[in-house]
Design a protein around this motif. Sequence first.
Motif, PDB file in Angstrom:
ATOM      1  N   CYS B  14       0.825  -1.201   0.000  1.00 23.45           N
ATOM      2  CA  CYS B  14       0.000   0.000   0.000  1.00 23.45           C
ATOM      3  C   CYS B  14       0.865   1.259   0.000  1.00 23.45           C
ATOM      4  O   CYS B  14       1.929   1.297   0.618  1.00 23.45           O
ATOM      5  CB  CYS B  14      -0.869   0.032   1.257  1.00 23.45           C
ATOM      6  N   ASP B  18      -3.325   4.041   1.256  1.00 22.63           N
ATOM      7  CA  ASP B  18      -3.883   2.693   1.282  1.00 22.63           C
ATOM      8  C   ASP B  18      -4.234   2.147  -0.095  1.00 22.63           C
ATOM      9  O   ASP B  18      -4.974   1.170  -0.200  1.00 22.63           O
ATOM     10  CB  ASP B  18      -5.120   2.615   2.189  1.00 22.63           C
ATOM     11  N   ALA B 289      -8.519   2.081  17.455  1.00 26.15           N
ATOM     12  CA  ALA B 289      -8.675   1.257  16.246  1.00 26.15           C
ATOM     13  C   ALA B 289      -9.662   0.116  16.466  1.00 26.15           C
ATOM     14  O   ALA B 289      -9.861  -0.353  17.585  1.00 26.15           O
ATOM     15  CB  ALA B 289      -7.325   0.681  15.825  1.00 26.15           C
ATOM     16  N   ALA B 311     -14.353   3.340   8.195  1.00 22.25           N
ATOM     17  CA  ALA B 311     -13.190   3.910   7.500  1.00 22.25           C
ATOM     18  C   ALA B 311     -13.525   5.294   6.952  1.00 22.25           C
ATOM     19  O   ALA B 311     -12.699   6.207   7.013  1.00 22.25           O
ATOM     20  CB  ALA B 311     -12.750   2.963   6.384  1.00 22.25           C
ATOM     21  N   ASP B 316      -9.302   4.054  12.303  1.00 26.53           N
ATOM     22  CA  ASP B 316      -8.327   3.032  11.914  1.00 26.53           C
ATOM     23  C   ASP B 316      -8.967   1.657  12.051  1.00 26.53           C
ATOM     24  O   ASP B 316      -9.549   1.343  13.097  1.00 26.53           O
ATOM     25  CB  ASP B 316      -7.095   3.091  12.820  1.00 26.53           C
ATOM     26  N   VAL B 317      -8.829   0.859  11.006  1.00 27.59           N
ATOM     27  CA  VAL B 317      -9.392  -0.492  11.019  1.00 27.59           C
ATOM     28  C   VAL B 317      -8.329  -1.477  10.541  1.00 27.59           C
ATOM     29  O   VAL B 317      -7.611  -1.205   9.573  1.00 27.59           O
ATOM     30  CB  VAL B 317     -10.626  -0.600  10.089  1.00 27.59           C
ATOM     31  N   GLY B 318      -8.210  -2.589  11.242  1.00 24.61           N
ATOM     32  CA  GLY B 318      -7.377  -3.701  10.802  1.00 24.61           C
ATOM     33  C   GLY B 318      -8.164  -4.988  10.937  1.00 24.61           C
ATOM     34  O   GLY B 318      -9.359  -4.962  11.263  1.00 24.61           O
ATOM     35  N   GLN B 369      -8.926  -3.254  -0.780  1.00 29.62           N
ATOM     36  CA  GLN B 369      -9.149  -2.584   0.506  1.00 29.62           C
ATOM     37  C   GLN B 369      -8.942  -3.559   1.670  1.00 29.62           C
ATOM     38  O   GLN B 369      -8.366  -3.190   2.708  1.00 29.62           O
ATOM     39  CB  GLN B 369     -10.554  -1.981   0.558  1.00 29.62           C
ATOM     40  N   LEU B 373      -6.341  -3.443   4.816  1.00 29.45           N
ATOM     41  CA  LEU B 373      -6.682  -3.582   6.237  1.00 29.45           C
ATOM     42  C   LEU B 373      -5.726  -4.555   6.932  1.00 29.45           C
ATOM     43  O   LEU B 373      -5.320  -4.329   8.075  1.00 29.45           O
ATOM     44  CB  LEU B 373      -8.117  -4.092   6.401  1.00 29.45           C
ATOM     45  N   GLY B 377      -3.359  -1.095   7.398  1.00 30.52           N
ATOM     46  CA  GLY B 377      -4.357  -0.782   8.425  1.00 30.52           C
ATOM     47  C   GLY B 377      -3.972  -1.356   9.775  1.00 30.52           C
ATOM     48  O   GLY B 377      -4.173  -0.712  10.813  1.00 30.52           O
ATOM     49  N   ARG B 380      -1.108   0.806  11.194  1.00 27.96           N
ATOM     50  CA  ARG B 380      -1.602   2.103  11.684  1.00 27.96           C
ATOM     51  C   ARG B 380      -2.395   1.914  12.979  1.00 27.96           C
ATOM     52  O   ARG B 380      -2.318   2.736  13.897  1.00 27.96           O
ATOM     53  CB  ARG B 380      -2.452   2.747  10.600  1.00 27.96           C
ATOM     54  N   SER B 381      -3.151   0.835  13.059  1.00 28.57           N
ATOM     55  CA  SER B 381      -3.932   0.571  14.277  1.00 28.57           C
ATOM     56  C   SER B 381      -3.034   0.439  15.496  1.00 28.57           C
ATOM     57  O   SER B 381      -3.403   0.828  16.597  1.00 28.57           O
ATOM     58  CB  SER B 381      -4.763  -0.703  14.093  1.00 28.57           C
TER      59      SER B 381
END
Lengths: 452, 452
Positions: B14, B18, B289, B311, B316-318, B369, B373, B377, B380-381
Motif C-alpha cells: 500500500c 492505502d 482502532a 473507514a 483506523d481499522v485492521g 481494501q 486492512l 491498516g 496504523r492501528s
Amino acid sequence: MPDRTVFRGTAFSCDADDRVQALVDHLFVVEDGFITAVLPADDPAAAEAVGDAEAVSTQPGQYWLPGFVDLHVHAPQWAQAGTALDLPLADWLRQHTFPLEARFADVDFARRVYASLVAELLARGTTTALYFATVHPTSSLELVLACAAAGQRGLVGKVVMDGPDNPDFYKDADASAAVADTGWFIRRVQELRAATGAEVYPVITPRFIPSCTDEALAGLGALARDLGVHVQSHCAESDWESSHVRERTGRSDSAALDGFGLLGERSVLAHCVHLDDDDVALFASTGTAVAHCPLSNAFFGDAVAPVRRYARAGVDVGLGTDISGGFDPSLWSAIRQTVTSSRMLESGVDAAQPPAARGVPDSRVTFEQAFALATAGGGRSLSLPIGRLAEGYAWDAQLIDVVGHRPLPIFDDDEPERILQRIITLATPANIRAVWVQGRKVVADGEVVVGH
Amino acid sequence: MPDRTVFRGTAFSCDADDRVQALVDHLFVVEDGFITAVLPADDPAAAEAVGDAEAVSTQPGQYWLPGFVDLHVHAPQWAQAGTALDLPLADWLRQHTFPLEARFADVDFARRVYASLVAELLARGTTTALYFATVHPTSSLELVLACAAAGQRGLVGKVVMDGPDNPDFYKDADASAAVADTGWFIRRVQELRAATGAEVYPVITPRFIPSCTDEALAGLGALARDLGVHVQSHCAESDWESSHVRERTGRSDSAALDGFGLLGERSVLAHCVHLDDDDVALFASTGTAVAHCPLSNAFFGDAVAPVRRYARAGVDVGLGTDISGGFDPSLWSAIRQTVTSSRMLESGVDAAQPPAARGVPDSRVTFEQAFALATAGGGRSLSLPIGRLAEGYAWDAQLIDVVGHRPLPIFDDDEPERILQRIITLATPANIRAVWVQGRKVVADGEVVVGH
C-alpha cells in the motif's frame, strides 16, 4: 478375478440418514473400485474378508474421508478465477466471462486450462465434478479427456446458449444446431466411457433461460427424456435472473424449466437462492437437486439460499464452488462458507435493525451437515453411488493427515468427533496426502498422478 | 556498521493512501531490520544503494508482500480452534472457553500450545499478532517467549477478569491484584525486550466490561496513561454484550471504555459490530482502532461490522482472526471473508424481503481494501512502522510463489494487477515460501525456523 484392495484405518462418513459416523479402525474391502464390505478390524470375519488382497493402511494421525462432489464448476472460468468480482451478474457475463469462454474455440488453450483445473480440484479432494464447459462441442471434449486422463469422475456439458441476447462471437448458431451439437457431444462422451472405462458422463446443459430460446430448451428437454442423461442449468440465482424469467415466461424459473422437461432425478440446478414454497415443492416432487454455491451467492445472488429450509422440504442439496463466480476451487472452503453464510442468514447482517427483525430463524447449517452436503448430498443429487464410504459405493476417498507438514492443533483431546471438527474447519491442501477415485489412486504424496 | 541486505523483485504494498501499488522489479535496502531505501532496479542510483550488501532476489513467479498484522488472537484458544461453535457468546465462554483457558496455569501445556500457534501464524504470513493470553501472569510470559523464540512480533496481554460473574476457577483474585499483576507483566516484557531485542510488547488487556469491575477498569486506565503501552479489549461484539454494558453503565460500550481511560492511539478494540454514530466519532477522535473479525462475527456478532462506514469516518481499522471465535488462523482467509461478508451486508441475506429493504448500500469492501486492512491498516492501528514495504518501515515480508507446488491459475494475463488479485483470493499456505520479521528470516522453504 476382481481387483481387490483393503483399506484400513479410521474413517468419517455419513450414514444413510446423513449423520456423520466415526468408523474407528475399520476395513474397507474394495473390488473393482466399489466397496463390497465394511467391518471393524477386530471383527472375527476380518481375516477372511481380507484374504490375499493388497492392504493400504493409515499411518498415525491419518484418516479416511469420502471424496468431495462439486456440483457446479464453470471449467473455462478457471482462467479468470479470483479476478473480476466487481460487477453484477449480467454485466459480469458480458464484460468478462463471455469473452473468456469464447477463447476456448482454441483447443490448445482449453487443454492447458482444463488440465490445470482438474489437477487442482483433485489435489483438494474433489473426486467428482459437474462441469459446464463452453459452447464449442470439440473443445468441450477436451475437458472430458482431461478428467479421463487425471482419473477424476467428470460430468461434463457442452453449454447451450442460442438466444438473441448472446454476443455474436459466443453463441450457438441456432436452436437446432444447439440441440444437434448436444446430441453429438453426448454420443462422443458415451463412446469414450464405453471404450476406456473412464468415469465420464455427458450432461445436457442449457446455460440458463435468459440465454436460450424456447425452441432450444424444449429440444433439450426432449433429449433429456429420450436419453436419460444428467441435466444442469442455473435457477433463480439473482433478483435480475428471477425477474427476467418471470417477465418472459410468466412463471418462476423452476416452473419454466419444468415446463421444458428439464427437471428430474438427474437434474441439478445451481444457486436456487430465490425459491418460493411452490418452487421448493416442485424440486422435491421431481427429485431435482440444488447445487448450493454460498461463496458465489455472496457476490451475485443478492441473498443467502436457505438450504436448511430446502432440506427440511425433502429437496436434495449438494455444494458447488461455482468457479469463477466463486473464486475458491476448494469444497473445503465451500463447506465452511456454507456454515458461515447460514449463520449470517440466521442472525441477519444489519446491526441497525432490531435483532428479531434482522435474520431468518432456524437457518443455521452445522459443520457436520455441510460436510454431508459435500459428500452424501452430492452423490444423492447426481443419483450416483458416491459420497459415502459404505457398501455398494465407489471407493472415492481422501487420506487426511493431521500431524504432518501443517499439523492441526490437536493437543490432548483426540476423540474422533473433535478430530473431525478440526479436519472440517482447518485442513488445507497440505493435509490431503492421497486421493482415490473408484479405487484408482489419483493423488499420491500430495501430488496429482496424471495419466496413471 | 549496520547489517545490510538488499531484497530485489516485484512487490505489492500500500501507498500512504492505502492504495495497493505494484512495484515492478524494485530494490529494498534493509538496514538493521528497517527499509532505508526503495528504488527501481534500473535506477541510476541502484548500484550505489546496494554497495556490498547481501542480495536476496525473487525467482520467476515470486513476489514480495508485506507481512500480515493480526489484531485479535486469543492464543490459548488455539487448543479448541475449529470446535465448539454451536453456542451463543456468554454460554460459549462459560462452557468451553473459560475451562480451557484455566488449564494454562500449567506452564508446560501453555508452552506447547503457544509454540504451535506462533509457528502456524508465521507459516501463514502473519508477522505481527496482538494476543490475549490468559489470567495467569507467569504462563502469559510463555507466549511472549514463544514469539521471541520464533521471531514473531508479538503484542501480548495478561487478561484481566476480576468481576463477580467469572468462574471461581478462572479469575483474578481482586481488582488490585489484577492491576498489580498487569504491572508486573508489563515490566517483565519490557525487560525481555531490552535484554534481547525481541520484538515483543506488553498490552493492557481487560477482557471486556462484563468480566471486569469498575475498579479494575479504572486501575488499568490509569496504568495506560502512566505507561503509554498498548491497550486491547472487546467492544460492542454482540447484542448481548452491548445491552449488558448499557444496563450496567448507562452508556454504550465505547463510551464506558473511554470513561475508564482505555481509548487512545494505542488502543485496539475487537469486533465493534454494534456502534452508533457517536461511538464511531469517539473512535475517530481518540485514535482508537477497530479489529474487524468477520469470521467470528458470523458466529457471535449477530450482524456484520460496517467497516466501510467506519473507514469513511476516519477510524483506523485492521483485521483479526479471533482464534477461536473464528476458527481459521489465516489472515488470508480473513481478507476473503471481509470482502464476502461486506457483500452480504450490502445485498442483505433474506430473499423473502424486497431487494431495496434487504441490505445496507455502500458497504462493500474490495479485495484491495481488505488487503490494505490486513497490512497498512494493522500497522496504523498499532501505531507501529509495519504493514508497508516503504522507507522507514520494518522489513516484515512474505515471499509468495505463484508457480510452485500449488500453482495459481495464471495462463497468459500476467499483468501485475491480475497476479495480485489471484494471490489475494487463491494463495494457500503452500504458496508462502519464506517470511521475514524486521529483517530476520523466520520461515524458509515453507518451514518455520524456530530459534534461528
